[in-house]
Design a protein around this motif. Structure first.
Motif, PDB file in Angstrom:
ATOM      1  N   PRO A   1      67.541  71.632  66.092  1.00  0.00           N
ATOM      2  CA  PRO A   1      66.148  71.214  65.881  1.00  0.00           C
ATOM      3  C   PRO A   1      65.226  71.806  66.944  1.00  0.00           C
ATOM      4  CG  PRO A   1      67.645  69.347  65.639  1.00  0.00           C
ATOM      5  CD  PRO A   1      68.456  70.474  66.189  1.00  0.00           C
ATOM      6  N   ASP A   2      64.056  72.221  66.520  1.00  0.00           N
ATOM      7  CA  ASP A   2      63.087  72.794  67.451  1.00  0.00           C
ATOM      8  C   ASP A   2      62.839  71.836  68.621  1.00  0.00           C
ATOM      9  OD1 ASP A   2      62.890  74.853  65.660  1.00  0.00           O
ATOM     10  OD2 ASP A   2      60.920  74.266  64.884  1.00  0.00           O
TER      11      ASP A   2
ATOM     12  N   PRO B   1      61.983  71.956  62.545  1.00  0.00           N
ATOM     13  CA  PRO B   1      61.824  70.640  63.186  1.00  0.00           C
ATOM     14  C   PRO B   1      63.036  69.725  63.035  1.00  0.00           C
ATOM     15  CG  PRO B   1      59.815  71.256  62.020  1.00  0.00           C
ATOM     16  CD  PRO B   1      60.849  72.283  61.654  1.00  0.00           C
ATOM     17  N   ASP B   2      63.698  69.781  61.877  1.00  0.00           N
ATOM     18  CA  ASP B   2      64.861  68.909  61.660  1.00  0.00           C
ATOM     19  C   ASP B   2      66.185  69.662  61.716  1.00  0.00           C
ATOM     20  OD1 ASP B   2      64.739  70.342  59.320  1.00  0.00           O
ATOM     21  OD2 ASP B   2      64.597  68.598  57.989  1.00  0.00           O
ATOM     22  N   GLY B   3      66.139  70.972  61.995  1.00  0.00           N
ATOM     23  CA  GLY B   3      67.365  71.757  62.076  1.00  0.00           C
ATOM     24  C   GLY B   3      67.956  72.155  60.741  1.00  0.00           C
ATOM     25  N   LEU B   4      67.259  71.875  59.655  1.00  0.00           N
ATOM     26  CA  LEU B   4      67.833  72.088  58.316  1.00  0.00           C
ATOM     27  C   LEU B   4      67.126  73.164  57.505  1.00  0.00           C
ATOM     28  CD1 LEU B   4      68.346  68.335  57.330  1.00  0.00           C
ATOM     29  CD2 LEU B   4      70.049  69.894  58.286  1.00  0.00           C
ATOM     30  N   GLU B   5      66.187  73.892  58.093  1.00  0.00           N
ATOM     31  CA  GLU B   5      65.401  74.869  57.329  1.00  0.00           C
ATOM     32  C   GLU B   5      66.254  75.958  56.694  1.00  0.00           C
ATOM     33  OE1 GLU B   5      62.166  76.532  59.523  1.00  0.00           O
ATOM     34  OE2 GLU B   5      60.877  74.791  59.209  1.00  0.00           O
TER      35      GLU B   5
ATOM     36  N   PRO C   1      68.423  76.001  51.927  1.00  0.00           N
ATOM     37  CA  PRO C   1      68.645  77.077  50.943  1.00  0.00           C
ATOM     38  C   PRO C   1      70.094  77.513  50.834  1.00  0.00           C
ATOM     39  CG  PRO C   1      67.421  77.890  52.860  1.00  0.00           C
ATOM     40  CD  PRO C   1      67.469  76.413  52.969  1.00  0.00           C
ATOM     41  N   ILE C   2      70.885  77.322  51.883  1.00  0.00           N
ATOM     42  CA  ILE C   2      72.309  77.648  51.795  1.00  0.00           C
ATOM     43  C   ILE C   2      73.002  76.726  50.792  1.00  0.00           C
ATOM     44  CG2 ILE C   2      74.492  77.431  53.068  1.00  0.00           C
ATOM     45  CD1 ILE C   2      73.142  78.775  55.432  1.00  0.00           C
ATOM     46  N   VAL C   3      72.620  75.458  50.775  1.00  0.00           N
ATOM     47  CA  VAL C   3      73.203  74.523  49.811  1.00  0.00           C
ATOM     48  C   VAL C   3      72.883  74.976  48.389  1.00  0.00           C
ATOM     49  CG1 VAL C   3      73.148  72.141  48.961  1.00  0.00           C
ATOM     50  CG2 VAL C   3      73.155  72.581  51.427  1.00  0.00           C
TER      51      VAL C   3
ATOM     52  N   ALA D   1      79.431  79.289  56.870  1.00  0.00           N
ATOM     53  CA  ALA D   1      78.115  79.572  57.436  1.00  0.00           C
ATOM     54  C   ALA D   1      77.966  78.867  58.771  1.00  0.00           C
ATOM     55  CB  ALA D   1      77.007  79.117  56.484  1.00  0.00           C
ATOM     56  N   ASN D   2      77.521  79.640  59.759  1.00  0.00           N
ATOM     57  CA  ASN D   2      77.125  79.082  61.055  1.00  0.00           C
ATOM     58  C   ASN D   2      75.658  79.473  61.263  1.00  0.00           C
ATOM     59  OD1 ASN D   2      76.947  78.046  63.613  1.00  0.00           O
ATOM     60  ND2 ASN D   2      78.196  79.625  64.588  1.00  0.00           N
ATOM     61  N   PRO D   3      74.746  78.763  60.578  1.00  0.00           N
ATOM     62  CA  PRO D   3      73.343  79.179  60.556  1.00  0.00           C
ATOM     63  C   PRO D   3      72.584  78.671  61.788  1.00  0.00           C
ATOM     64  CG  PRO D   3      73.618  77.208  59.251  1.00  0.00           C
ATOM     65  CD  PRO D   3      74.994  77.566  59.756  1.00  0.00           C
TER      66      PRO D   3
END
Length: 277
Positions: A189-190, A211-215, A219-221, A183-185
């Motif tokens: 971070p905003d 905001p943290d780049g993990l949104e 869910p991928i995890v 995955a290259n999602p």
């Protein structure tokens, strides 16, 4: 021939003045594109009478920081060349480190590979070269990106799915059967400052991950824990500022062993890998 050399030198100077680090290489690639030859053959070609005008137009666009790949219409990624343009994320050399890692994963000949946030189809298509005979499913939510992915994967075994990877019911029919996920999602971070080629030309939905780049990574995890067979592996690219946070998501989930932070070809923290326990 001297005229061609001078044109390239002038083009490189213009690009350098515009702040482009790869000025000489870009000037040569644009010249080769206009001349219709490989870059290594430039010394042996005599450009046609329309070369100066066509070349000058492309140099002018590159000075304005239009991505080189948009001007060429293609981007190289591993063993494949991909059609790219406005509306799709341009595959970057940094992601080739994730591809190289994936090459080392054991995938049976009749195995299953899933590429999440496929964009142009870069990872999916490159993995079909290394893992012939496997089933490769590529997921993308952007209709614009899907148009490029369809063109790039036409005639290949890649199965394209128009869907959002944050859907909790995505690909439930594959639960517990997938051998490899890449995955290259969207992970920037905003509010991060970006080069003009990225900020003005890559689609924002392919770049920013909240905001943290993990949104999207969160869910991928969860999805990987559901999809992967025991011993199956996942590699997820992330921003170079979020390596620890991404590692913690996998380590804290309880479904993974061997969680490893990895670096790209320039030495920057770039992606995390994990094994389904």
């Amino acid at each position: 021939m001297n005229g061609l050399r001078q044109a390239i030198a002038d083009g490189a100077a213009a690009l350098a003045a515009a702040g482009i680090d790869s000025a000489r290489a870009d000037a040569e690639q644009l010249a080769a594109h206009v001349a219709g030859v490989d870059r290594g053959r430039l010394a042996f070609v005599e450009p046609g009478p329309d070369f100066p005008e066509r070349y000058g137009l492309l140099i002018g666009q590159r000075v304005l920081r239009v991505p080189l790949q948009h001007l060429l219409g293609t981007a190289a990624f591993g063993p494949v060349a991909l059609a790219v343009g406005p509306g799709v994320f341009i595959p970057r050399p940094e992601t080739e480190a994730l591809l190289e890692w994936a090459h080392g994963v054991t995938v049976p000949r009749d195995g299953v590979i899933v590429d999440l946030c496929t964009g142009s189809g870069a990872l999916a298509l490159a993995l079909t070269v290394h893992f012939p005979g496997t089933r490769v499913i590529a997921v993308e939510r952007s209709p614009d990106a899907l148009r490029y992915a369809r063109a790039n994967t036409a005639g290949s075994v890649v199965e394209l799915l128009h869907a959002d990877v944050t859907r909790p019911d995505l690909l439930t029919e594959l639960d517990g059967t997938v051998d490899l996920i890449v995955a290259n999602p969207p992970y920037i971070p905003d509010g991060a400052e970006l080069e003009p080629e990225v900020a003005e030309h890559d689609p924002p939905q392919a770049l920013f991950g909240g905001p943290d780049g993990l949104e999207v990574i969160r869910p991928i995890v969860d999805m990987a824990a559901r999809l992967l067979r025991p011993g199956g592996q996942i590699g997820v690219e992330h921003d170079d500022t979020t390596s620890q946070a991404t590692t913690a998501l996998f380590a804290g989930h309880g479904a993974f062993d061997g969680v490893t932070a990895r670096r790209d070809l320039t030495g920057r923290p770039r992606f995390v890998t994990a094994v389904r326990s």
